[in-house]
Every structure is written in C-alpha cells, then in structure tokens.
Scaffold this motif. Structure first.
Motif, PDB file in Angstrom:
ATOM      1  N   ASP A 327       0.941  -1.163   0.023  1.00 28.85           N
ATOM      2  CA  ASP A 327       0.020   0.087   0.020  1.00 28.85           C
ATOM      3  C   ASP A 327       0.835   1.109   0.032  1.00 28.85           C
ATOM      4  N   PHE A 328       0.939   2.028  -1.087  1.00 22.49           N
ATOM      5  CA  PHE A 328       1.776   3.132  -1.361  1.00 22.49           C
ATOM      6  C   PHE A 328       1.126   4.519  -0.632  1.00 22.49           C
ATOM      7  N   GLN A 329      -0.351   4.245  -0.285  1.00 23.19           N
ATOM      8  CA  GLN A 329      -1.031   5.563   0.259  1.00 23.19           C
ATOM      9  C   GLN A 329      -0.896   5.586   1.709  1.00 23.19           C
ATOM     10  N   VAL A 330      -0.894   4.401   2.188  1.00 24.57           N
ATOM     11  CA  VAL A 330      -1.041   4.049   3.792  1.00 24.57           C
ATOM     12  C   VAL A 330       0.093   3.021   3.989  1.00 24.57           C
ATOM     13  N   GLY A 352       1.101  -8.434  -0.639  1.00 25.02           N
ATOM     14  CA  GLY A 352       0.404  -8.203  -2.086  1.00 25.02           C
ATOM     15  C   GLY A 352      -1.035  -7.416  -2.013  1.00 25.02           C
ATOM     16  N   MET A 353      -1.356  -6.860  -0.885  1.00 25.15           N
ATOM     17  CA  MET A 353      -2.605  -5.971  -0.904  1.00 25.15           C
ATOM     18  C   MET A 353      -2.177  -4.521  -1.029  1.00 25.15           C
ATOM     19  N   THR A 354      -3.122  -3.791  -1.901  1.00 25.12           N
ATOM     20  CA  THR A 354      -3.026  -2.586  -2.075  1.00 25.12           C
ATOM     21  C   THR A 354      -3.996  -1.822  -1.262  1.00 25.12           C
ATOM     22  N   HIS A 355      -3.971  -0.493  -1.298  1.00 23.11           N
ATOM     23  CA  HIS A 355      -4.903   0.318  -0.595  1.00 23.11           C
ATOM     24  C   HIS A 355      -6.262   0.216  -0.971  1.00 23.11           C
ATOM     25  N   THR A 356      -6.622  -0.338  -2.165  1.00 22.88           N
ATOM     26  CA  THR A 356      -8.089  -0.886  -2.539  1.00 22.88           C
ATOM     27  C   THR A 356      -8.493  -1.958  -1.964  1.00 22.88           C
ATOM     28  N   LEU A 357      -7.636  -2.523  -1.036  1.00 20.77           N
ATOM     29  CA  LEU A 357      -8.052  -3.996  -0.580  1.00 20.77           C
ATOM     30  C   LEU A 357      -7.984  -5.207  -1.560  1.00 20.77           C
ATOM     31  N   LYS A 358      -7.407  -4.822  -2.860  1.00 26.92           N
ATOM     32  CA  LYS A 358      -7.391  -5.940  -4.017  1.00 26.92           C
ATOM     33  C   LYS A 358      -5.722  -6.099  -4.006  1.00 26.92           C
ATOM     34  N   LYS A 359      -5.339  -7.150  -4.552  1.00 30.88           N
ATOM     35  CA  LYS A 359      -4.074  -7.626  -4.721  1.00 30.88           C
ATOM     36  C   LYS A 359      -3.526  -7.286  -5.921  1.00 30.88           C
ATOM     37  N   ALA A 360      -2.010  -6.775  -6.053  1.00 27.24           N
ATOM     38  CA  ALA A 360      -1.267  -6.601  -7.286  1.00 27.24           C
ATOM     39  C   ALA A 360      -0.300  -7.133  -7.204  1.00 27.24           C
ATOM     40  N   SER A 361       0.590  -7.333  -8.277  1.00 24.82           N
ATOM     41  CA  SER A 361       1.899  -7.904  -8.433  1.00 24.82           C
ATOM     42  C   SER A 361       3.096  -7.134  -7.781  1.00 24.82           C
ATOM     43  N   PRO A 363       4.728  -3.123  -5.861  1.00 23.52           N
ATOM     44  CA  PRO A 363       4.340  -1.679  -5.057  1.00 23.52           C
ATOM     45  C   PRO A 363       4.313  -0.480  -6.025  1.00 23.52           C
ATOM     46  N   THR A 364       4.456  -0.509  -7.207  1.00 25.24           N
ATOM     47  CA  THR A 364       4.695   0.560  -8.039  1.00 25.24           C
ATOM     48  C   THR A 364       3.220   0.886  -8.672  1.00 25.24           C
ATOM     49  N   THR A 366       2.308   1.690 -11.496  1.00 27.64           N
ATOM     50  CA  THR A 366       2.027   0.756 -12.837  1.00 27.64           C
ATOM     51  C   THR A 366       1.447  -0.484 -12.467  1.00 27.64           C
ATOM     52  N   GLU A 367       1.788  -1.079 -11.597  1.00 24.82           N
ATOM     53  CA  GLU A 367       1.864  -2.552 -11.311  1.00 24.82           C
ATOM     54  C   GLU A 367       0.318  -2.700 -10.375  1.00 24.82           C
ATOM     55  N   GLN A 368      -0.134  -1.580 -10.092  1.00 28.37           N
ATOM     56  CA  GLN A 368      -1.406  -1.494  -9.494  1.00 28.37           C
ATOM     57  C   GLN A 368      -2.523  -0.838  -9.995  1.00 28.37           C
ATOM     58  N   ILE A 369      -2.302  -0.649 -11.290  1.00 26.15           N
ATOM     59  CA  ILE A 369      -3.284   0.061 -11.921  1.00 26.15           C
ATOM     60  C   ILE A 369      -4.711  -0.648 -12.229  1.00 26.15           C
ATOM     61  N   ALA A 370      -4.404  -2.074 -12.346  1.00 27.65           N
ATOM     62  CA  ALA A 370      -5.679  -2.954 -12.340  1.00 27.65           C
ATOM     63  C   ALA A 370      -6.551  -2.856 -10.987  1.00 27.65           C
ATOM     64  N   ALA A 371      -5.780  -2.784  -9.802  1.00 30.79           N
ATOM     65  CA  ALA A 371      -6.565  -2.727  -8.624  1.00 30.79           C
ATOM     66  C   ALA A 371      -7.060  -1.423  -8.307  1.00 30.79           C
ATOM     67  N   TYR A 372      -6.700  -0.447  -8.890  1.00 29.52           N
ATOM     68  CA  TYR A 372      -7.394   0.877  -8.917  1.00 29.52           C
ATOM     69  C   TYR A 372      -8.471   1.340  -9.741  1.00 29.52           C
ATOM     70  N   THR A 373      -8.602   0.336 -10.988  1.00 30.82           N
ATOM     71  CA  THR A 373      -9.714   0.621 -11.892  1.00 30.82           C
ATOM     72  C   THR A 373     -10.442  -0.600 -12.227  1.00 30.82           C
ATOM     73  N   ASP A 374     -10.275  -1.697 -11.902  1.00 34.13           N
ATOM     74  CA  ASP A 374     -11.069  -2.853 -12.454  1.00 34.13           C
ATOM     75  C   ASP A 374     -12.138  -3.418 -11.221  1.00 34.13           C
ATOM     76  N   ASP A 375     -13.149  -2.949 -11.678  1.00 32.09           N
ATOM     77  CA  ASP A 375     -14.214  -3.302 -10.820  1.00 32.09           C
ATOM     78  C   ASP A 375     -14.485  -4.642 -10.524  1.00 32.09           C
ATOM     79  N   THR A 376     -14.121  -5.686 -11.378  1.00 30.76           N
ATOM     80  CA  THR A 376     -14.260  -7.064 -11.275  1.00 30.76           C
ATOM     81  C   THR A 376     -13.339  -7.871 -10.236  1.00 30.76           C
TER      82      THR A 376
END
Length: 394
Positions: A327-330, A352-361, A363-364, A366-376
């Motif tokens: 999580d790069f925000q908190v 592997g959990m981001t600030h959106t509570l979803k996982k990403a590959s 910490p950057t 770019t690697e977390q774009i899907a976690a912030y944009t993919d509703d599914t």
C-alpha cells in the motif's frame, strides 16, 4: 284415529291399543286374552342403545374387547397430538418466513440533522448474530466503494455468516444534501456522529454484536465512533492512518512532487499549517486548488485536530489492525504506529494487498493500475480470512 293416522302416528296408536298403552277404547283386549294374543304375535325386536361396555359383544357371549369407534369430532388424544404437531409446524413455518423476509439485501435509512442517510443491510439467509458497519474512506466514496471493494467484502462476510451495513456518507450518493452548499459546513465530527448513529440503530435490531470496519479515513472515524457508542463490540482498521493527517499528506505530496516541484511542495506545507491552526486560506496555487478548495477547508480544519494514535488509545473494545504490504498511500508503518499506541490490539500485514483492498503484482503505481480501476477484481482473500477470524473469535 283418522287424524292421528294422517299425522303418521297410526302405527304408534295401534301399538298402544294392542299393548294396552294409552287410552283403551271399545274392543280392547284385557287380562289373559291380551297376554295370549301377545304370545301369538311374532315378537318385535327392539334395538336398545349400545354402550362402550357391550359394544361388539353378542348376547349370551362373554364380553370381548371393545371395538368402539369414537366420534371423529370428539377431541381424542390422537387428535390433540395431531393438533399440537400442526401448531408447532405452523409456528416453525411462520418463523422461517420471517427469517427469510429479514435475510438478504434491503435498503435502510437513518434521519440525521442534515437530512437522511441511506444504506444497504446485507444479512445471511440463516440470519446473523454479528453485523459489521463498513465505513468508507475519504472523498466522494459511495457505499460500494470506488471499485466495488466494499460490496465484495460485504458479500464475502455474508458467506461467513456475518451481516454488514454499508452506507453513503452525508453529501455522497443517495445521502446528498438538499442544499449542495451545506457540504462546505461538514466536519469530521459529523461523519463520526453518523457512524455512531448507525451503530446505535443496529443495536435495536436482532444482532448480538456490532463491529465497526473503517477503511483509510474510515478507520479514524471508527476509533472515535466506538468511544461515543457503547453498543460497539469491536473495531477493525483497514489501511488506517497511524499519523495525523498533515503528516500523512506531506508524505504523500513529497512522493509526488519531490524533487522536481519543491516550491509547490513548500506551498502545500504552508497551507496545511494554516489550516491546522484553524485559519482558512484565501489563495492557493491552481495545481493545489482541488486539494484545498474553499468548500472543504472546514472539513480540513476539523480533521487536522485528530491524531489516530491518541484515538485508538482511547478505544476499550478489541481492535484489529490490517494493512497491505504494498500500500503506497498508507504504508505498513502506519499499522505499526497504531499497534504501538494500542498494545492490546492485533495486527496483520497482508502480502500483495493494495490500498483498494485488492491484490497486485508489485508496489509501483503501474503494477497496481488494475487494482485501482478494475471493478471485477475481488478483495484479497487474506483480508476476508483475517476479518472473519477476528469477528468469530470475539
């Protein structure tokens, strides 16, 4: 006699005449003649009433076991048993119908000083003893979350037998102000009061435990609401800040502006310092205008007066602290700060959990774009396991 016969009573009259009953007229036989005449007649069989004792017993035979058939309208023991069974079955069906009516997803509302708060109560089909209030993070975040993250978390908790309430904050979604200009007067204290009011509302429903789950800024709101509402049984902080808002903001701005926009970073620090002193700012660089707009400066001033470490220290119920390691925000050190301030709390860092509570590959951003944009994308399974395990252990 014709009159009697015409009424259908001729046979009765004849029998009475022959047997000596009733009034004796001319030609009636008396004494021995009557007895002799009676003996010559074929004996008339008379049916006598049957009782339980002689039912099914032949004349002159030894009494046998009664075969008496009860009146079907009489309340026998068997009928009473069947009636009681039907009553219990009917009561069970009514209870099941009531449970099904209460289960599932339904809209709820709560009257507040500004107007009406609207939310969604999701209850498992078999009912639930525990209900969790999902408190959204900062900004115009709807009840389902910006990427359906709150919706997916609620659905996972439902599978675990835990009910949830997610709601639109005041001024957001269905909980909008009648007068949009009133948003400029909203303070963090208002949002804290709203969360406490929802907990109090749920305490009047059929739940035994109430848990507040605050995400990001919602974690601070949960800490404070738990102090106001004695009905709260536990608090869960998910990606909650461990430092005052001004410190968090400076760290986030530094990561975006330094080193190429140092002047803009210094201006942001000056504005933040003025707001923390309770002073409104009239002028602001265009690049920072969305962050420090006049319409939200009242909210800024109220929020800057709180320190999450001080608030979690005041919480007297069990606390779970959860954070993602990317999580790069908190960042995870926020969870460390909260756990240090409240030694009785439990802390979990999810890989592997981001600030959106979803996982990403990674910490950057770019690697977390899907976690912030993919509703599914679903929420992290480890988050669900940590939350359900904590709640069921209460």
């Amino acid at each position: 006699r014709d009159l009697v016969r015409s009424r259908g009573l001729g046979d009765v009259y004849k029998r009475q005449s022959e047997e000596g009953g009733g009034n004796e007229g001319p030609g009636t036989k008396k004494g021995p003649e009557r007895r002799e005449a009676r003996s010559r007649r074929r004996p008339r069989s008379r049916r006598r009433p049957r009782s339980k004792q002689d039912s099914g017993t032949k004349r002159g035979a030894a009494p046998t076991k009664s075969t008496f058939t009860p009146d079907r309208t009489a309340p026998t023991n068997e009928n009473r048993l069947n009636n009681n069974t039907m009553k219990r079955l009917l009561a069970a069906l009514l209870m099941l119908a009531a449970a099904n009516a209460a289960a599932g997803e339904k809209s709820v509302s709560l009257e507040r000083d500004f107007g009406t708060l609207y939310g969604t109560l999701l209850t498992p089909g078999e009912g639930a003893e525990t209900v969790a209030v999902l408190i959204a993070g900062s900004g115009p975040t709807p009840r389902n979350g910006n990427t359906n993250n709150y919706l997916y978390l609620a659905q996972e908790l439902e599978k675990a037998g835990i009910a949830t309430l997610r709601y639109d904050k005041r001024g957001i979604g269905s909980s909008k102000f009648d007068d949009p200009d009133k948003m400029a007067d909203a303070t963090l204290d208002d949002f804290i009061g709203d969360a406490a009011a929802w907990a109090e509302y749920l305490s009047r429903q059929d739940f035994r435990r109430i848990v507040l789950i605050g995400h990001s800024e919602g974690a601070l709101i949960a800490f404070c609401a738990a102090q106001q509402c004695p009905e709260v049984d536990a608090v869960i902080s998910v990606a909650g800040a461990g430092y005052p808002l001004d410190e968090i903001l400076q760290l986030q701005l530094a990561a975006q502006l330094a080193p190429t926009h140092m002047e803009l970073l210094m201006q942001a620090r000056a504005i933040t310092a003025a707001l923390k002193r309770g002073e409104r700012v009239e002028s602001c660089p265009p690049e920072l205008a969305p962050l420090f707009a006049p319409s939200i400066q009242t909210f800024w001033i109220s929020s800057l007066s709180y320190d999450p470490r001080e608030e979690i220290r005041k919480v007297r119920v069990p606390v779970l602290i959860v954070n993602g390691d990317i999580d790069f925000q908190v960042t995870p050190d926020n969870a460390d700060a909260l756990a240090k301030a409240q030694p009785r709390s439990r802390k979990t860092i999810i890989e592997g959990m981001t600030h959106t509570l979803k996982k990403a590959s990674g910490p950057t951003r770019t690697e977390q774009i899907a976690a912030y944009t993919d509703d599914t994308l679903p929420v992290a399974p480890e988050l669900v396991a940590a939350v359900t395990g904590f709640i069921k252990g209460l």
